[in-house]
Design a protein around this motif. Structure first.
Motif, PDB file in Angstrom:
ATOM      1  N   TYR A 571     -29.737  35.211  25.516  1.00 26.25           N
ATOM      2  CA  TYR A 571     -28.959  34.116  26.107  1.00 26.25           C
ATOM      3  C   TYR A 571     -27.699  33.855  25.286  1.00 26.25           C
ATOM      4  O   TYR A 571     -26.607  33.659  25.836  1.00 26.25           O
ATOM      5  CB  TYR A 571     -29.820  32.853  26.159  1.00 26.25           C
ATOM      6  CG  TYR A 571     -29.062  31.594  26.507  1.00 26.25           C
ATOM      7  CD1 TYR A 571     -28.703  31.309  27.819  1.00 26.25           C
ATOM      8  CD2 TYR A 571     -28.705  30.689  25.498  1.00 26.25           C
ATOM      9  CE1 TYR A 571     -27.994  30.159  28.125  1.00 26.25           C
ATOM     10  CE2 TYR A 571     -28.001  29.534  25.792  1.00 26.25           C
ATOM     11  CZ  TYR A 571     -27.649  29.269  27.106  1.00 26.25           C
ATOM     12  OH  TYR A 571     -26.955  28.129  27.409  1.00 26.25           O
ATOM     13  N   ARG A 572     -27.843  33.881  23.969  1.00 31.27           N
ATOM     14  CA  ARG A 572     -26.710  33.611  23.088  1.00 31.27           C
ATOM     15  C   ARG A 572     -25.631  34.675  23.228  1.00 31.27           C
ATOM     16  O   ARG A 572     -24.429  34.362  23.229  1.00 31.27           O
ATOM     17  CB  ARG A 572     -27.202  33.555  21.646  1.00 31.27           C
ATOM     18  CG  ARG A 572     -26.152  33.154  20.620  1.00 31.27           C
ATOM     19  CD  ARG A 572     -25.850  31.699  20.692  1.00 31.27           C
ATOM     20  NE  ARG A 572     -25.072  31.252  19.540  1.00 31.27           N
ATOM     21  CZ  ARG A 572     -24.524  30.059  19.433  1.00 31.27           C
ATOM     22  NH1 ARG A 572     -24.679  29.181  20.409  1.00 31.27           N
ATOM     23  NH2 ARG A 572     -23.831  29.720  18.359  1.00 31.27           N
ATOM     24  N   THR A 575     -23.929  34.247  26.873  1.00 28.30           N
ATOM     25  CA  THR A 575     -23.041  33.081  26.915  1.00 28.30           C
ATOM     26  C   THR A 575     -21.890  33.226  25.932  1.00 28.30           C
ATOM     27  O   THR A 575     -20.785  32.738  26.185  1.00 28.30           O
ATOM     28  CB  THR A 575     -23.828  31.801  26.597  1.00 28.30           C
ATOM     29  OG1 THR A 575     -24.483  31.936  25.322  1.00 28.30           O
ATOM     30  CG2 THR A 575     -24.860  31.525  27.671  1.00 28.30           C
ATOM     31  N   GLY A 576     -22.156  33.882  24.813  1.00 32.34           N
ATOM     32  CA  GLY A 576     -21.098  34.076  23.828  1.00 32.34           C
ATOM     33  C   GLY A 576     -19.987  34.965  24.346  1.00 32.34           C
ATOM     34  O   GLY A 576     -18.803  34.696  24.120  1.00 32.34           O
ATOM     35  N   GLU A 585     -20.038  35.059  15.095  1.00 31.85           N
ATOM     36  CA  GLU A 585     -21.123  34.292  15.714  1.00 31.85           C
ATOM     37  C   GLU A 585     -22.051  35.208  16.497  1.00 31.85           C
ATOM     38  O   GLU A 585     -23.270  35.024  16.499  1.00 31.85           O
ATOM     39  CB  GLU A 585     -20.545  33.214  16.630  1.00 31.85           C
ATOM     40  CG  GLU A 585     -19.816  32.102  15.898  1.00 31.85           C
ATOM     41  CD  GLU A 585     -20.745  31.331  14.976  1.00 31.85           C
ATOM     42  OE1 GLU A 585     -21.897  31.083  15.374  1.00 31.85           O
ATOM     43  OE2 GLU A 585     -20.321  30.983  13.859  1.00 31.85           O
ATOM     44  N   GLY A 627     -32.543  30.148  16.869  1.00 35.83           N
ATOM     45  CA  GLY A 627     -32.665  29.353  18.089  1.00 35.83           C
ATOM     46  C   GLY A 627     -32.935  27.901  17.779  1.00 35.83           C
ATOM     47  O   GLY A 627     -32.376  26.992  18.414  1.00 35.83           O
ATOM     48  N   THR A 630     -29.786  26.225  16.734  1.00 36.76           N
ATOM     49  CA  THR A 630     -28.911  25.909  17.859  1.00 36.76           C
ATOM     50  C   THR A 630     -29.407  24.693  18.627  1.00 36.76           C
ATOM     51  O   THR A 630     -28.634  23.807  19.001  1.00 36.76           O
ATOM     52  CB  THR A 630     -28.827  27.123  18.809  1.00 36.76           C
ATOM     53  OG1 THR A 630     -28.345  28.250  18.075  1.00 36.76           O
ATOM     54  CG2 THR A 630     -27.893  26.840  19.969  1.00 36.76           C
TER      55      THR A 630
END
Length: 678
Positions: A571-572, A575-576, A585, A627, A630
């Motif tokens: 997911y990161r 979306t990143g 990042e 996670g 975050t």
């Protein structure tokens, strides 16, 4: 100042919590690792050959222990021989069972009577499917190698005073056998000649006339009684070795025996590990004796090292103490982190070296190298050596190590671009300074002046641009490649004692150090594959009405958390990329995710694949910490829900760890209860 104090107290609290977790992990791990009781040195008892005029044997002279009577004088204890316990090593034959015989005699010159035969399972022999068995076949003692057995059933006539038949002869019937230790145990009787239920070890001495007339031969033969103590038969891995450990000990015993070999012997041993794993297993037995603790010491130390290095790696990766603490909790309670260390599989050391190398290289990626000098290049040299050591534990570690090399290349590119940017700025500053100074008067004055700050900065930036990246690449690459090559040849020296026996003919071998080093490396790819990894991997199973079953399995809550960590990483990344997040990042989640995938690839075909599975879990736990970091940034109801879920998950994690503890720590249970559970 108030905010700083609060942050410092919070960080200190996390550090103290980690220190407590690490201390408990260390104490529980080493406290349950296994017994330190060792059986001493070994002796190869040969069977009779056609050309032998006399059957090779060892004759033991038994005497009664001494005690003091009412007058204070020493006298023989009233004891009766009760049992004969044997600890065997390797069996140098392809026969299905090792066959031993004992006989008793009144003197060394007289005849020996009362022959008792025993069959002990030869673990070197591969199982043959559909092999026909005789229903009336004699009983065979199983689990015989490197574990204590009682193979002889003594008759009433045997259970007499040591003075009645003080000599016992031991012979091998169908092949040469490595005898680790033999112990004669007697029951203590009272004045009325009634058994008291107390047992003692009878003093036993090797009779010199029974061994070949050589001081060296007699010294070697005395090894079978050099560690006389009451054997322990508790059916738990705390006192006994599992099947994989037995095969490792076969190789270790040949390394320790050096160049000793007998023509015609058939050797077997561990074919799954590289040279460093086997050398450290041997070193553990040299320090702590050939005992469960000695064999498992370095694997347990490596498991603890993974916990410590992983904590600091996660803290640096996500810049968060809480993320690092979550990793340490998951790793400590995962189950596999302790059970695989209890397996005594030295390949777990490779995972520790891999993680350590990755941590150092990531620091280079993040901060670069301050100066192009030998001092500042030392960490990269260490990272290369650590990577080489990982490969020397198992050759398949070259697969995940490729990810470490890729991260180093990314760091070198980043450093090169950073140097180019600094160089451009320095050039602009120097040019601006020159343009600002005009006229002949300034030129005349500048002849007597030192180098300007702008010029100094330019010279420094130019030097860094030219040498920093090349120095880093040279140091890391040389330490990795040259270190792996040189160390593999050095470690091949002790390992060659075993490998020449396993893969060649010792009397006329064609193997040199290069052959041995290559064979040790390729064993990781050609040994027993790890693709068929089960969720419950049985690494030890005892026998009897009460025994233990040791299982290596992952805590279900840790597994669920690891899956959540992988989901977070995906997911990161998605979306990143969509939100054009910075490269650094993205690298934070890409590094552990790629390492996880490479460990899974290694586990699919590597010998000792379960350790690579543990590696996949380790990097999944790293992602879980990220996670959590975050989610901690969320506010309102989301943060509250995360807090509740974390508390519930921690409770379930601890509860399941306690439930699995009986199998993690090899706790004996009644056979009927184990049958119902399993």
């Amino acid at each position: 100042m108030k905010n700083f104090t609060q942050k410092w107290r919070k960080a200190t609290g996390f550090s103290f919590a980690f220190f407590l977790i690490a201390l408990l992990f260390l104490l529980v791990g080493f406290g349950t690792l296994g017994s330190v009781r060792s059986f001493g040195r070994s002796y190869e008892l040969q069977s009779k050959k056609t050309a032998d005029a006399k059957e090779p044997c060892i004759v033991f002279h038994l005497t009664a222990p001494k005690t003091k009577n009412e007058d204070g004088n020493e006298t023989d204890m009233n004891v009766r021989l009760s049992n004969v316990y044997v600890n065997l090593g390797s069996v140098y034959t392809t026969a299905e069972n090792a066959e031993l015989r004992i006989a008793r005699g009144y003197s060394t010159t007289g005849s020996y009577t009362g022959n008792l035969d025993a069959k002990i399972k030869n673990v070197s022999r591969k199982a043959v499917p559909d092999e026909k068995k005789d229903d009336k076949e004699e009983a065979v003692t199983t689990d015989g190698a490197f574990n204590w057995v009682a193979p002889f059933t003594l008759t009433d006539s045997w259970k007499g005073r040591p003075s009645s038949y003080p000599y016992v002869k031991l012979t091998a019937r169908n092949g040469n056998v490595l005898i680790n230790e033999i112990v004669f145990v007697a029951e203590v009787y009272d004045k009325d000649d009634a058994g008291t239920g107390k047992y003692v070890v009878l003093p036993a001495e090797v009779d010199a006339s029974s061994v070949l007339p050589s001081e060296d031969a007699l010294k070697q033969a005395r090894a079978v009684v050099d560690s006389q103590r009451m054997p322990t038969f508790a059916q738990t891995s705390f006192f006994r070795f599992g099947e994989d450990e037995i095969r490792t000990l076969m190789t270790v015993s040949e390394i320790r025996r050096g160049g000793l070999y007998v023509a015609g012997d058939v050797y077997d041993g561990d074919t799954a590990h590289n040279s460093l794993s086997l050398c450290l297993a041997t070193l553990g037995t040299l320090i702590f004796g050939t005992s469960p603790f000695g064999l498992r010491f370095f694997p347990m130390l490596a498991s603890f090292g993974i916990l410590v290095v992983g904590y600091f790696f996660v803290r640096r990766l996500f810049k968060n103490e809480k993320a690092a603490l979550i990793f340490s909790v998951l790793y400590a309670l995962a189950g596999l982190s302790l059970s695989l260390a209890h397996l005594g599989a030295p390949v777990i050391l490779g995972l520790f070296f891999l993680l350590s190398s990755l941590a150092v290289v990531y620091r280079y990626y993040e901060n670069g190298m301050k100066k192009a000098s030998a001092v500042y290049a030392l960490p990269l040299a260490g990272a290369g050596i650590l990577g080489a050591l990982a490969i020397l534990c198992n050759g398949v570690f070259a697969v995940p190590l490729a990810g470490v090399v890729a991260l180093f290349i990314a760091g070198a590119v980043k450093e090169h671009r950073k140097g180019r940017a600094l160089l451009d700025k320095a050039i602009e500053a120097a040019e601006a300074e020159e343009l600002a100074v005009a006229g002949e008067e300034k030129a005349e004055k500048s002849e007597n002046k030192a180098e300007t700050p702008a010029r100094q900065n330019l010279r420094k930036a130019l030097g860094d641009y030219r040498y920093k990246t090349s120095a880093a690449a040279g140091v890391f690459g040389c330490s990795l490649l040259v270190g792996a090559f040189v160390l593999s040849l050095l470690l091949a020296i002790p390992v060659s004692y075993a490998f020449i026996k396993l893969y060649s003919t010792p009397s006329s071998t064609s193997m040199n150090l290069f052959n041995v080093a290559w064979k040790a490396f390729s064993n990781g790819f050609t040994g027993s594959a790890g693709a068929n990894y089960n969720f419950f991997l049985k690494i030890f199973a005892g026998t009897g009405s009460v025994h233990a079953v040791t299982i290596a399995s992952i805590n279900p809550m840790a597994l669920l958390a690891g899956l959540c960590g992988v989901a977070f990483a995906i997911y990161r990344i998605v979306t990143g990329i969509k939100n054009k997040l910075g490269t650094d990042e993205l690298v934070r989640v890409l590094v552990p995710l790629v390492a996880l995938v490479l460990c899974v690839v290694g586990a699919a075909f590597a010998a000792g694949g379960t350790v690579f599975v543990l590696g996949a879990y380790v990097f999944a736990f790293v992602l879980v910490g990220g996670g959590a970091e975050t989610l901690a940034a969320e506010s309102g109801k989301a943060q509250k829900a995360v807090k509740i879920a974390s508390i519930v998950s921690l409770g379930l994690l601890i509860a399941l760890f306690g439930l699995y503890a009986v199998f993690t720590f090899s706790i004996p249970l009644p056979e009927a209860l184990l049958a119902k559970i399993l």
